[in-house]
Each structure stands twice: as C-alpha cells, then as structure tokens.
Design a protein around this motif. Structure first.
Motif, short mmCIF file in Angstrom:
data_model
loop_
_atom_site.label_atom_id
_atom_site.label_comp_id
_atom_site.label_asym_id
_atom_site.label_seq_id
_atom_site.Cartn_x
_atom_site.Cartn_y
_atom_site.Cartn_z
N UNK A 115 20.71 43.08 0.23
CA UNK A 115 19.39 43.53 0.65
C UNK A 115 18.43 42.34 0.62
N UNK A 139 13.38 48.74 1.91
CA UNK A 139 13.73 49.74 2.93
C UNK A 139 12.52 50.19 3.74
N UNK A 199 20.93 51.80 7.10
CA UNK A 199 19.86 51.56 6.13
C UNK A 199 18.98 50.42 6.62
N UNK A 204 9.29 43.24 -9.80
CA UNK A 204 9.05 44.68 -9.65
C UNK A 204 9.45 45.48 -10.89
N UNK A 226 13.76 52.94 -8.29
CA UNK A 226 14.02 52.56 -6.90
C UNK A 226 14.27 51.06 -6.78
N UNK A 227 13.42 50.25 -7.39
CA UNK A 227 13.59 48.80 -7.30
C UNK A 227 14.88 48.36 -8.01
N UNK A 235 17.75 49.00 -5.80
CA UNK A 235 17.90 48.02 -4.71
C UNK A 235 18.62 46.78 -5.22
N UNK A 285 20.68 53.81 -0.74
CA UNK A 285 20.51 52.47 -0.18
C UNK A 285 21.71 51.56 -0.37
#
Lengths: 330, 330
Positions: free
Chosen positions: A170, A174, A184, B191, B250-251, B254, B292
């Motif tokens: 990544x 997103x 994605x 983050x 969420x971070x 990722x 993701x």
C-alpha cells in the motif's frame, strides 16, 4: 563435466510458456516457447507443459536421463507448499490443479514448484543482478507489478504463497488512492504498472496546458496506447511524458521504501518492460528512495535493473529444482 | 533438570533496562529493573548492563556457572551482525558501542545481540502469542510503532539491521501523509503511534460538532494528555474518541496489509499499550485487514494480541541466546 548437473526450468505465463535446460552454473541452453492456451483447460495445459519440457531437453541435444530435476513456475493464485494451482486469473479456467504431481508422474523426475515472480526473483538472485548479494528484492513491472523476495538462498514464499506480492504494497490511503486491479485503492500496482502509467496519462493529458505529443498519441492510438509510448515520448523530450515517467519512479520508490522497512535487503532490482527507460529512470528511483526511505538502509541498499529479461522465470525455476535436489543431498 | 539450560535475557530501553534468567522452556525467573541513564555515557551504561545481568542471576538463586549464554537487546540504530550500537536516539550520547563484546568480556559467557523490537517479536514467537506458528509479525505500539518479523525460527534482521521497522511502512503518499518522527510524511507511525493518536485527537476535537469529553481532557491535561486517555474515553462511550480509536485500527490494518504483501505470515500480533483497548479493537483491525488486504492471505492470517507484555524483550533476548548456543551445537 560429470559433476555439472542439468535441470529443466519451465515458466508458464497466461499467453506463452517458456522452457530450457539450465546447468549448475545457471547457464541456459536454447529456450523453447509454446502457447499456453489456458482456455483449453488444465488437462491440455498440463500436456503442453510436458511437451515443452521434452522439447527443451531435445533442443539442448540431451535426453531425460541427463536431467536431474525439473522446476515449474506458474502465476498465482496457488498453494506452493501443497503443489497446487488454485484459481489464477491468468490461467482461467484452471482450478485446483496439482501441477508438480502431474509433471513428476509424466516426466519421472523430481519437480520443484514456484510462483512465477518468485522464480524470476530467484533466477536474478542466482545468476542475474543479485548474484553477489545475500538478500534481494525484485519488482517486476508489466501489466501489473509483481515481486519476489530472496533471503539467504530461500524464496520468501509466505504462509499462503503470497510472500513478495509487492504490487499490493500500500502506498496511498484507500480514501485517496488510485483504484487497483485487485479492487482496492492505494496499491503500488495502481500507480506503477503499465496500466497505471496509461491511466495517469489519460488523466493528466486533458489538464495539461503545454504542448505534448501524448495528446495526439492518445487520439491516434486510443485503447492501443502503451506505457512504452509514454516512456518513448519522455526519452524524446516531451515534458509531460517526462513528468509521468518521473512520477512512476516516485511511486516505485515508495513501494521500495516499504520493502526496506520490512525486509531491508542488500539489493532491490527492477525488471520488466520499463527498464528500457534506462539509467536516468533508475537514478530517479534511487533519489526518491533516499528521500522517503529510512536513512541508514536507504543510503546503502543497491538499486539495479534486472539482468535476465524474460529468461529469469525459467532460469529461476531451474534454480529452485537445483536447490531442492541439493537440500535433499545435504 | 540437568538438561534444562538457563540464559539471561537483558532488554535495554531508553529509560529502564530489565533482565531475568529464562530457561529452555521460556519460563522466566523474577526480573530485575535498573535505570539506564544513557546520559551518563556508554561506559556507565555497559557497567549497568553487567550489574543487571549479575543481579538477575542472583535473584534467580543461581550463579553464573548455571548460565549457558546471555542475550542483550538494545534499541536501534545498531549493526546487529557486527555487534555494534551505532547512534540510537533513545541512548544518546552512546555511539559505536561494542555491546556484546564488552558483556562477553565481563561475564565470560557467549552473548547474543538483537534489536529490542526484534527480540520482543522473537519472545512472542517462542513462548507467547506466536508459539504455535512458523511465521510471525509483531507490531509494538508505544510512543512510536516498532516491529519484528520471525520466519521459521529466524529473526528477519535485514542487511542493515532494519528488518521489521514496521513503523516506517508507508501507508499514505508523502504529499498527503501525516508528519512522522523520522521527518517524512506518510509512515504508519505518524498515524498509529501514541504520538499519532494524540496528534489526531488535537486536530479532530476543535472541528467536532458533537459533545465529547476529549475537549475538556485536552484543556485540563494539556501536553500531558495520553493515548490511553483517548482509548479510555472511547471505552466509556465517547463517540469522537471511538472514531479516533477505530481510525487507529484502520491505519494499523493498512500497515498489516503491507506486511501481508511482503512476508505473508501465519500470524500478525499487536503489542504495547493500546492492547488494553480489548477485543473490539482487535476485531476492528481484523475487519479492516479483510477489506484492504489481499483476499486469500487476509482471510487466513491470525490476528492476535501479544501475550508477554514488557517481558517479551528479555524473554526474546534469552531466546536468541538459546538459539545461538543450539546452532553452535548442531
């Protein structure tokens, strides 16, 4: 010569499969190519693989008695440990095919099985760009972005055969990222693959105020426009094309920075079509890695182009066969 | 009992160092703590390490004769292979200190040397969350975000001792990303670290229209506000705090997705302060990984909390010492 063993490496792609005999030094005999025709089904495909292996042996002036083992590389989705093709998008409609088991039964030799991008990485590690290093990461640039990681003579296969799926590193959130083929947003592949380069070109051209050959190119070639066209235009001095190429180096570097923060390899190599962009593209990647990567490793990691071209896959597959035989001996 | 060997694990942090005797089963005797006081210089620090090792042995009711080897973990920057602390920000003003060589000379035992986050990962892999798996990735959440990768009983150290620096996985483009402690924009740590959580809280509170206890909290505590306060507020039902906590999951997810696309491990574990957030936080991370991450591995990878708490470092350091001894034997 009696001590030099020989292997067959077979690299199965969605369109073509290539095979060649490769010796202990990684030197390849002449390669043969056959159409994969996945639409004819797995049974036909397996038969073509066997024919390909036999043809490679014959074109080397050898017989199967001269061959110690066979290595087969296929595109994912696969289960490397179980020796199984699962459901690869590039080999539809093949599903749950026991490739190494079948080849072994037909050829009568031990068969190593590997993901195609991993095999290419192992080939480059063995006798290509990475031949002098102990840890090696390869990004392969094509329609998508593939990858492979080799550490201390072992391919990092991963628990679910997804080690080194570097196109899906990544690089953007997103919420902000480009849409990837995987569905994605924010994967490296969405930016730096040939598809990503063309997508960015289509977006940037209409908004560009200066003169650019890309405008005519898009109008003339339409859907047939290729990433290579953009790289060629950049090489010919087109400013917008040069920007798009430089952005590509930037995105690849961001992916490479995450490879550094996980694997921290001695060398990161880039292979595939875009390497025709030459030394300046590689230098651009390097400079972005220095800017966005962890200082200490970023300063020292070697950044190079791959050296084996499209032979990397079958050479690496043969190398995996060789490694399998050697580890059985020791 | 004669067959059960014993080791000392020493985990050197910027503030405190912890040491304990650990046996072949990974069972730790009572640990001792000493202040690191890096400002007193490397020589004093090395002496404290030696004192710590001796105290750990004594508090286990043993003598050095009972100890097979010592493992020492220190924060980066370091050169693991050369056994050298380079210039760690948490141990200023130490520079170019040959830690294992010094300890070995003073203690008279073989010394294994490892990065602290790697040691914690190895500890969890050995006898903690990852004890039943063969490939393991640990994210450690604290002021920063650290990490460690263990594959098939080996720590992925990297060529320049930066393997598993997972806080610097890139998750956002530099043009859009938050500023990280490393000076770059877009790293996971910017983050998901405690610092990142507080930073996001300070940004979100003024713009929030609803009622939130975070507003008073920031006013009352000022600079003293901690990530834990935000997690506590979320647990108590504060909607904005809950959003900030969910964003943290969420971070982290990722970052975990990029770990999957490189290493593809059997298990990803999360350790450090935030694990007090409980099962719902872990479930949130899981659900974002499913959304993701690469489908096939994301569905199967195990997501867990670490289990050894702040003991993971010295247990892992002892485990590295044990591994070193065993590989010498074999």
């Amino acid at each position: 010569m009696a001590d030099v063993q020989k292997y067959v490496g077979l690299d199965v792609g969605g369109t073509t499969m290539k095979a060649a005999v490769v010796d202990d030094h990684g030197t390849a005999f002449p390669a043969i190519s056959l159409p994969t025709e996945p639409e004819r089904g797995a049974e036909a495909g397996l038969e073509t693989m066997v024919v390909g292996i036999r043809q490679a042996v014959k074109s080397a002036g050898l017989t199967l008695d001269d061959i110690a083992a066979v290595g087969v590389a296929t595109p994912g989705l696969m289960d490397i440990k179980r020796g199984l093709i699962l459901d690869p998008p590039n080999l539809k409609p093949w599903r749950n095919v026991e490739v190494p088991k079948h080849i072994q039964a037909k050829i009568g030799k031990p068969v190593a099985f590997q993901n195609d991008a991993n095999a290419a990485a192992f080939g480059e590690y063995w006798v290509g760009a990475g031949r002098d290093v102990d840890s090696f990461v390869l990004f392969t640039l094509g329609t998508g972005v593939g990858g492979g990681i080799v550490i201390g003579d072992s391919v990092l296969e991963g628990e679910y055969s997804h080690g080194g799926e570097l196109g899906h590193l990544r690089i953007a959130l997103p919420t902000e990222g480009r849409l990837c083929g995987c569905g994605r947003r924010g994967c490296l592949e969405a930016y730096a693959s040939a598809t990503g380069v063309i997508g960015r070109t289509r977006e940037e051209v209409p908004a560009y105020r200066g003169a650019t050959v890309l405008k005519d190119l898009l109008e003339e070639k339409g859907e047939a426009v290729e990433a290579k066209d953009v790289f060629d235009a950049a090489a010919a001095g087109d400013a917008l094309a040069a920007k798009i190429v430089d952005d590509t180096a930037y995105y690849l570097a961001l992916g490479a920075c995450s490879a550094i923060a996980t694997v921290d390899p001695r060398m990161i190599a880039f292979g595939g079509g875009m390497i025709a962009a030459g030394e300046s593209f590689l230098q651009a990647i390097k400079s972005y890695i220095l800017r966005f990567g962890l200082d200490y490793p970023a300063k020292q990691v070697l950044i190079q182009y791959a050296q084996l071209g499209s032979d990397a896959g079958f050479i690496g597959a043969a190398g995996c066969a060789r490694k399998m035989i050697q580890s059985r001996k020791s």
